[in-house]
Design a protein around this motif. Structure first.
Motif, PDB file in Angstrom:
ATOM      1  N   GLY A 165      46.911  74.975  68.111  1.00  0.00           N
ATOM      2  CA  GLY A 165      45.715  74.871  67.299  1.00  0.00           C
ATOM      3  C   GLY A 165      45.195  73.457  67.445  1.00  0.00           C
ATOM      4  O   GLY A 165      45.767  72.656  68.187  1.00  0.00           O
ATOM      5  N   SER A 166      44.120  73.145  66.749  1.00  0.00           N
ATOM      6  CA  SER A 166      43.543  71.815  66.900  1.00  0.00           C
ATOM      7  C   SER A 166      43.929  70.901  65.746  1.00  0.00           C
ATOM      8  O   SER A 166      44.272  71.353  64.647  1.00  0.00           O
ATOM      9  CB  SER A 166      42.023  71.908  66.992  1.00  0.00           C
ATOM     10  N   VAL A 167      43.872  69.594  66.017  1.00  0.00           N
ATOM     11  CA  VAL A 167      44.144  68.560  65.020  1.00  0.00           C
ATOM     12  C   VAL A 167      43.119  67.449  65.218  1.00  0.00           C
ATOM     13  O   VAL A 167      42.543  67.298  66.299  1.00  0.00           O
ATOM     14  CB  VAL A 167      45.576  67.992  65.142  1.00  0.00           C
ATOM     15  N   ALA A 168      42.902  66.661  64.162  1.00  0.00           N
ATOM     16  CA  ALA A 168      41.952  65.554  64.271  1.00  0.00           C
ATOM     17  C   ALA A 168      42.506  64.444  65.144  1.00  0.00           C
ATOM     18  O   ALA A 168      41.758  63.778  65.868  1.00  0.00           O
ATOM     19  CB  ALA A 168      41.614  65.025  62.884  1.00  0.00           C
ATOM     20  N   GLU A 169      43.815  64.248  65.077  1.00  0.00           N
ATOM     21  CA  GLU A 169      44.483  63.259  65.904  1.00  0.00           C
ATOM     22  C   GLU A 169      45.942  63.661  66.055  1.00  0.00           C
ATOM     23  O   GLU A 169      46.460  64.447  65.272  1.00  0.00           O
ATOM     24  CB  GLU A 169      44.366  61.858  65.290  1.00  0.00           C
ATOM     25  N   VAL A 170      46.604  63.125  67.063  1.00  0.00           N
ATOM     26  CA  VAL A 170      48.024  63.416  67.278  1.00  0.00           C
ATOM     27  C   VAL A 170      48.841  62.553  66.305  1.00  0.00           C
ATOM     28  O   VAL A 170      48.756  61.325  66.357  1.00  0.00           O
ATOM     29  CB  VAL A 170      48.443  63.122  68.724  1.00  0.00           C
ATOM     30  N   PRO A 171      49.631  63.170  65.427  1.00  0.00           N
ATOM     31  CA  PRO A 171      50.414  62.385  64.475  1.00  0.00           C
ATOM     32  C   PRO A 171      51.515  61.574  65.175  1.00  0.00           C
ATOM     33  O   PRO A 171      52.300  62.132  65.943  1.00  0.00           O
ATOM     34  CB  PRO A 171      51.031  63.449  63.561  1.00  0.00           C
ATOM     35  N   PRO A 172      51.580  60.279  64.924  1.00  0.00           N
ATOM     36  CA  PRO A 172      52.645  59.458  65.513  1.00  0.00           C
ATOM     37  C   PRO A 172      54.040  59.966  65.177  1.00  0.00           C
ATOM     38  O   PRO A 172      54.967  59.809  65.984  1.00  0.00           O
ATOM     39  CB  PRO A 172      52.389  58.069  64.906  1.00  0.00           C
ATOM     40  N   GLY A 182      59.482  63.499  77.583  1.00  0.00           N
ATOM     41  CA  GLY A 182      58.961  64.646  76.837  1.00  0.00           C
ATOM     42  C   GLY A 182      57.445  64.665  76.801  1.00  0.00           C
ATOM     43  O   GLY A 182      56.786  63.634  76.927  1.00  0.00           O
ATOM     44  N   ARG A 183      56.886  65.872  76.636  1.00  0.00           N
ATOM     45  CA  ARG A 183      55.435  66.060  76.629  1.00  0.00           C
ATOM     46  C   ARG A 183      54.996  66.743  75.350  1.00  0.00           C
ATOM     47  O   ARG A 183      55.644  67.665  74.874  1.00  0.00           O
ATOM     48  CB  ARG A 183      54.992  66.936  77.808  1.00  0.00           C
ATOM     49  N   LEU A 184      53.879  66.282  74.812  1.00  0.00           N
ATOM     50  CA  LEU A 184      53.236  66.935  73.671  1.00  0.00           C
ATOM     51  C   LEU A 184      51.842  67.361  74.091  1.00  0.00           C
ATOM     52  O   LEU A 184      51.122  66.597  74.750  1.00  0.00           O
ATOM     53  CB  LEU A 184      53.149  65.990  72.475  1.00  0.00           C
ATOM     54  N   ALA A 185      51.451  68.579  73.709  1.00  0.00           N
ATOM     55  CA  ALA A 185      50.109  69.077  74.015  1.00  0.00           C
ATOM     56  C   ALA A 185      49.425  69.519  72.733  1.00  0.00           C
ATOM     57  O   ALA A 185      50.042  70.178  71.884  1.00  0.00           O
ATOM     58  CB  ALA A 185      50.168  70.235  75.009  1.00  0.00           C
ATOM     59  N   ALA A 186      48.169  69.152  72.603  1.00  0.00           N
ATOM     60  CA  ALA A 186      47.370  69.558  71.450  1.00  0.00           C
ATOM     61  C   ALA A 186      45.906  69.553  71.847  1.00  0.00           C
ATOM     62  O   ALA A 186      45.524  68.927  72.842  1.00  0.00           O
ATOM     63  CB  ALA A 186      47.597  68.611  70.281  1.00  0.00           C
ATOM     64  N   ILE A 187      45.089  70.245  71.072  1.00  0.00           N
ATOM     65  CA  ILE A 187      43.635  70.163  71.223  1.00  0.00           C
ATOM     66  C   ILE A 187      43.148  69.263  70.095  1.00  0.00           C
ATOM     67  O   ILE A 187      43.359  69.563  68.916  1.00  0.00           O
ATOM     68  CB  ILE A 187      43.003  71.555  71.197  1.00  0.00           C
ATOM     69  N   VAL A 188      42.551  68.138  70.461  1.00  0.00           N
ATOM     70  CA  VAL A 188      42.315  67.049  69.520  1.00  0.00           C
ATOM     71  C   VAL A 188      40.821  66.741  69.405  1.00  0.00           C
ATOM     72  O   VAL A 188      40.107  66.687  70.416  1.00  0.00           O
ATOM     73  CB  VAL A 188      43.066  65.775  69.979  1.00  0.00           C
ATOM     74  N   GLY A 189      40.383  66.514  68.163  1.00  0.00           N
ATOM     75  CA  GLY A 189      39.008  66.108  67.927  1.00  0.00           C
ATOM     76  C   GLY A 189      38.369  66.909  66.819  1.00  0.00           C
ATOM     77  O   GLY A 189      39.037  67.597  66.050  1.00  0.00           O
ATOM     78  N   ASN A 190      37.068  66.803  66.734  1.00  0.00           N
ATOM     79  CA  ASN A 190      36.290  67.504  65.725  1.00  0.00           C
ATOM     80  C   ASN A 190      35.135  68.230  66.401  1.00  0.00           C
ATOM     81  O   ASN A 190      34.590  67.738  67.401  1.00  0.00           O
ATOM     82  CB  ASN A 190      35.738  66.511  64.694  1.00  0.00           C
ATOM     83  N   GLU A 191      34.769  69.381  65.865  1.00  0.00           N
ATOM     84  CA  GLU A 191      33.648  70.112  66.458  1.00  0.00           C
ATOM     85  C   GLU A 191      32.403  69.231  66.431  1.00  0.00           C
ATOM     86  O   GLU A 191      32.194  68.486  65.485  1.00  0.00           O
ATOM     87  CB  GLU A 191      33.411  71.413  65.678  1.00  0.00           C
ATOM     88  N   PRO A 192      31.580  69.258  67.481  1.00  0.00           N
ATOM     89  CA  PRO A 192      31.623  70.197  68.608  1.00  0.00           C
ATOM     90  C   PRO A 192      32.421  69.705  69.815  1.00  0.00           C
ATOM     91  O   PRO A 192      32.376  70.342  70.865  1.00  0.00           O
ATOM     92  CB  PRO A 192      30.146  70.302  68.994  1.00  0.00           C
TER      93      PRO A 192
END
Length: 231
Positions: A165-172, A182-192
Protein backbone atom coordinates in the motif's frame (compact mmCIF):
# COMPACT_ATOMS: atom_id res chain seq x y z
CA UNK A 1 -21.12 -10.97 -16.28
CA UNK A 2 -20.88 -14.70 -16.87
CA UNK A 3 -18.52 -16.86 -14.89
CA UNK A 4 -15.31 -17.95 -16.55
CA UNK A 5 -14.20 -21.52 -17.16
CA UNK A 6 -10.68 -22.63 -16.17
CA UNK A 7 -9.71 -22.36 -19.83
CA UNK A 8 -10.82 -18.74 -20.05
CA UNK A 9 -9.02 -17.99 -16.76
CA UNK A 10 -5.83 -19.37 -18.30
CA UNK A 11 -6.31 -17.18 -21.38
CA UNK A 12 -7.02 -14.13 -19.19
CA UNK A 13 -3.88 -14.85 -17.16
CA UNK A 14 -1.82 -15.05 -20.36
CA UNK A 15 -3.33 -11.79 -21.61
CA UNK A 16 -2.60 -10.10 -18.27
CA UNK A 17 1.08 -11.02 -18.52
CA UNK A 18 1.46 -10.06 -22.19
CA UNK A 19 -0.66 -6.89 -22.22
CA UNK A 20 -0.16 -5.45 -18.73
CA UNK A 21 2.93 -6.88 -17.06
CA UNK A 22 5.55 -7.19 -19.83
CA UNK A 23 4.82 -3.64 -21.08
CA UNK A 24 5.56 -2.46 -17.53
CA UNK A 25 9.11 -3.73 -17.91
CA UNK A 26 8.58 -6.87 -15.85
CA UNK A 27 10.85 -9.20 -17.81
CA UNK A 28 12.43 -11.39 -15.12
CA UNK A 29 11.83 -14.98 -16.33
CA UNK A 30 11.34 -16.30 -12.80
CA UNK A 31 8.72 -13.66 -11.99
CA UNK A 32 6.88 -14.18 -15.27
CA UNK A 33 6.85 -17.97 -14.80
CA UNK A 34 5.48 -17.53 -11.27
CA UNK A 35 2.69 -15.23 -12.45
CA UNK A 36 1.82 -17.70 -15.19
CA UNK A 37 1.23 -20.52 -12.72
CA UNK A 38 -0.15 -18.66 -9.69
CA UNK A 39 -3.96 -18.81 -9.55
CA UNK A 40 -4.76 -15.17 -8.84
CA UNK A 41 -8.46 -15.93 -9.23
CA UNK A 42 -8.33 -18.04 -6.05
CA UNK A 43 -7.31 -14.96 -4.04
CA UNK A 44 -9.99 -12.64 -5.44
CA UNK A 45 -13.36 -12.23 -3.65
CA UNK A 46 -16.06 -14.32 -5.31
CA UNK A 47 -17.99 -11.21 -6.36
CA UNK A 48 -15.01 -10.02 -8.43
CA UNK A 49 -13.59 -13.29 -9.69
CA UNK A 50 -14.36 -12.40 -13.31
CA UNK A 51 -12.16 -9.30 -12.86
CA UNK A 52 -9.19 -11.21 -11.44
CA UNK A 53 -6.87 -10.28 -14.33
CA UNK A 54 -8.12 -6.79 -15.13
CA UNK A 55 -5.72 -3.83 -14.82
CA UNK A 56 -7.32 -2.34 -11.71
CA UNK A 57 -7.41 -2.51 -7.93
CA UNK A 58 -10.10 -4.85 -6.58
CA UNK A 59 -12.05 -4.20 -3.37
CA UNK A 60 -11.68 -6.99 -0.83
CA UNK A 61 -14.71 -6.34 1.36
CA UNK A 62 -18.44 -6.00 1.04
CA UNK A 63 -19.17 -3.15 1.29
CA UNK A 64 -15.87 -1.85 -0.05
CA UNK A 65 -13.71 -0.09 2.53
CA UNK A 66 -11.23 2.56 1.46
CA UNK A 67 -7.75 1.09 1.27
CA UNK A 68 -8.81 -2.56 1.50
CA UNK A 69 -7.97 -3.62 -2.03
CA UNK A 70 -5.79 -5.91 -4.08
CA UNK A 71 -3.19 -3.90 -5.94
CA UNK A 72 -3.31 -3.93 -9.73
CA UNK A 73 -1.49 -6.96 -11.20
CA UNK A 74 1.22 -4.88 -12.91
CA UNK A 75 2.04 -3.11 -9.63
CA UNK A 76 2.33 -6.42 -7.76
CA UNK A 77 4.55 -7.83 -10.50
CA UNK A 78 6.88 -4.82 -10.67
CA UNK A 79 7.30 -4.70 -6.89
CA UNK A 80 8.10 -8.41 -6.86
CA UNK A 81 10.69 -8.01 -9.61
CA UNK A 82 12.32 -4.96 -8.01
CA UNK A 83 12.73 -6.74 -4.67
CA UNK A 84 14.79 -9.54 -6.28
CA UNK A 85 13.66 -12.17 -3.74
CA UNK A 86 16.23 -14.84 -2.91
CA UNK A 87 15.50 -18.41 -1.70
CA UNK A 88 17.11 -17.65 1.68
CA UNK A 89 15.18 -14.41 2.28
CA UNK A 90 13.01 -13.82 5.34
CA UNK A 91 10.26 -11.42 4.27
CA UNK A 92 7.95 -9.08 6.16
CA UNK A 93 4.84 -7.82 4.38
CA UNK A 94 2.60 -5.11 5.83
CA UNK A 95 -0.92 -5.33 4.47
CA UNK A 96 -1.81 -8.95 3.76
CA UNK A 97 -5.07 -8.19 1.97
CA UNK A 98 -6.25 -11.39 0.28
CA UNK A 99 -2.89 -13.13 0.74
CA UNK A 100 -1.97 -13.04 -2.95
CA UNK A 101 1.19 -10.98 -2.58
CA UNK A 102 2.25 -13.18 0.33
CA UNK A 103 1.77 -16.20 -1.94
CA UNK A 104 4.01 -14.67 -4.60
CA UNK A 105 6.65 -13.80 -2.01
CA UNK A 106 6.48 -17.23 -0.36
CA UNK A 107 6.99 -18.90 -3.73
CA UNK A 108 10.41 -17.28 -3.98
CA UNK A 109 11.52 -16.73 -0.35
CA UNK A 110 12.31 -18.98 2.57
CA UNK A 111 9.64 -17.51 4.85
CA UNK A 112 7.02 -14.75 4.83
CA UNK A 113 5.29 -13.04 7.74
CA UNK A 114 2.38 -10.87 6.62
CA UNK A 115 0.73 -8.41 9.01
CA UNK A 116 -2.90 -7.37 8.54
CA UNK A 117 -4.84 -4.88 10.67
CA UNK A 118 -8.28 -6.15 9.61
CA UNK A 119 -9.12 -9.42 11.34
CA UNK A 120 -11.61 -10.57 8.67
CA UNK A 121 -9.11 -9.95 5.88
CA UNK A 122 -6.38 -11.73 7.83
CA UNK A 123 -8.61 -14.76 8.26
CA UNK A 124 -9.39 -14.83 4.53
CA UNK A 125 -5.73 -14.41 3.59
CA UNK A 126 -4.76 -17.24 5.92
CA UNK A 127 -7.42 -19.51 4.41
CA UNK A 128 -6.39 -18.62 0.84
CA UNK A 129 -2.74 -19.40 1.56
CA UNK A 130 -3.61 -22.71 3.24
CA UNK A 131 -5.83 -23.76 0.33
CA UNK A 132 -3.00 -22.93 -2.07
CA UNK A 133 -0.66 -25.17 -0.07
CA UNK A 134 1.71 -22.60 1.41
CA UNK A 135 3.35 -23.64 4.66
CA UNK A 136 6.04 -20.92 4.73
CA UNK A 137 3.68 -17.90 4.88
CA UNK A 138 2.10 -16.75 8.14
CA UNK A 139 -0.59 -14.07 8.51
CA UNK A 140 -0.83 -12.19 11.81
CA UNK A 141 -3.54 -9.77 12.94
CA UNK A 142 -1.89 -6.61 14.20
CA UNK A 143 -1.53 -2.89 13.68
CA UNK A 144 1.96 -2.90 12.21
CA UNK A 145 2.49 0.81 12.86
CA UNK A 146 1.58 0.70 16.57
CA UNK A 147 4.26 1.46 19.18
CA UNK A 148 6.80 2.54 16.57
CA UNK A 149 6.41 -0.70 14.59
CA UNK A 150 7.04 -2.96 17.58
CA UNK A 151 5.24 -5.91 15.96
CA UNK A 152 7.63 -5.72 13.01
CA UNK A 153 10.70 -5.91 15.23
CA UNK A 154 10.00 -9.24 16.93
CA UNK A 155 11.82 -11.30 14.29
CA UNK A 156 14.13 -8.66 12.81
CA UNK A 157 16.35 -8.33 10.93
CA UNK A 158 14.43 -8.89 7.70
CA UNK A 159 15.96 -9.44 4.28
CA UNK A 160 12.91 -7.90 2.62
CA UNK A 161 10.14 -5.60 3.83
CA UNK A 162 7.22 -4.88 1.51
CA UNK A 163 4.53 -2.29 2.22
CA UNK A 164 1.53 -3.46 0.21
CA UNK A 165 0.00 0.00 0.00
CA UNK A 166 1.12 3.60 -0.02
CA UNK A 167 2.69 5.74 2.71
CA UNK A 168 3.57 9.42 2.93
CA UNK A 169 7.17 8.55 3.72
CA UNK A 170 9.25 5.49 4.57
CA UNK A 171 9.42 5.20 8.38
CA UNK A 172 13.03 5.11 9.64
CA UNK A 173 11.93 2.56 12.25
CA UNK A 174 11.33 0.05 9.44
CA UNK A 175 14.62 0.73 7.71
CA UNK A 176 16.40 -0.09 10.96
CA UNK A 177 14.88 -3.58 10.81
CA UNK A 178 16.58 -4.47 7.50
CA UNK A 179 19.48 -6.90 7.48
CA UNK A 180 22.66 -5.84 5.65
CA UNK A 181 21.80 -5.98 1.95
CA UNK A 182 18.09 -5.98 2.83
CA UNK A 183 15.52 -4.24 0.63
CA UNK A 184 12.35 -2.34 1.47
CA UNK A 185 9.72 -1.51 -1.15
CA UNK A 186 6.83 0.92 -0.81
CA UNK A 187 4.75 3.32 -2.88
CA UNK A 188 5.54 6.71 -1.39
CA UNK A 189 4.00 10.16 -1.72
CA UNK A 190 0.66 11.90 -1.91
CA UNK A 191 -1.90 11.97 -4.69
CA UNK A 192 -1.59 12.77 -7.52
CA UNK A 193 2.12 11.87 -7.41
CA UNK A 194 3.42 8.69 -5.78
CA UNK A 195 6.59 6.79 -6.61
CA UNK A 196 7.69 3.23 -6.10
CA UNK A 197 10.55 3.47 -3.64
CA UNK A 198 13.17 0.75 -3.19
CA UNK A 199 15.57 1.23 -0.28
CA UNK A 200 18.61 -1.06 0.10
CA UNK A 201 20.64 -1.22 3.31
CA UNK A 202 24.28 -0.97 2.35
CA UNK A 203 25.81 -0.53 5.81
CA UNK A 204 25.09 -0.01 9.49
CA UNK A 205 23.64 3.44 8.89
CA UNK A 206 23.79 3.74 5.11
CA UNK A 207 21.01 3.20 2.60
CA UNK A 208 20.59 3.59 -1.14
CA UNK A 209 17.21 4.71 -2.46
CA UNK A 210 15.81 4.30 -5.98
CA UNK A 211 12.43 5.50 -7.28
CA UNK A 212 12.17 3.74 -10.64
CA UNK A 213 8.49 4.21 -11.52
CA UNK A 214 5.27 6.06 -10.67
CA UNK A 215 2.07 4.53 -9.39
CA UNK A 216 -0.84 5.19 -7.05
CA UNK A 217 -1.99 2.89 -4.25
CA UNK A 218 -4.39 3.09 -1.31
CA UNK A 219 -2.98 4.22 2.02
CA UNK A 220 -1.83 1.76 4.66
CA UNK A 221 -3.66 2.52 7.88
CA UNK A 222 -2.07 4.33 10.85
CA UNK A 223 1.28 5.07 9.23
CA UNK A 224 2.78 8.46 10.13
CA UNK A 225 1.48 11.35 8.03
CA UNK A 226 3.98 14.22 8.29
CA UNK A 227 2.61 17.73 8.02
CA UNK A 228 2.38 18.97 4.42
CA UNK A 229 2.20 22.59 5.53
CA UNK A 230 5.11 24.68 4.33
CA UNK A 231 5.98 28.34 4.94
Amino acid sequence: MTSQTPTSFDQARFNMIEQQIRPWEVLDPQVLALLARMRREDFVPAAHKALAFVDMELPLGQPAVDGETMLAPRVEARLLQDLAIQPTDKVLEIGAGSGFMAALLASLAQRVVSLEINEALARTARENLQKAGFTNAEVRVTDAAANNFAACATEAPWNVILLSGSVAEVPPALLSLLAPGGRLAAIVGNEPVMRATIVTRTGEASFVTAQPWDSLAPRLRNFPEPSRFQF
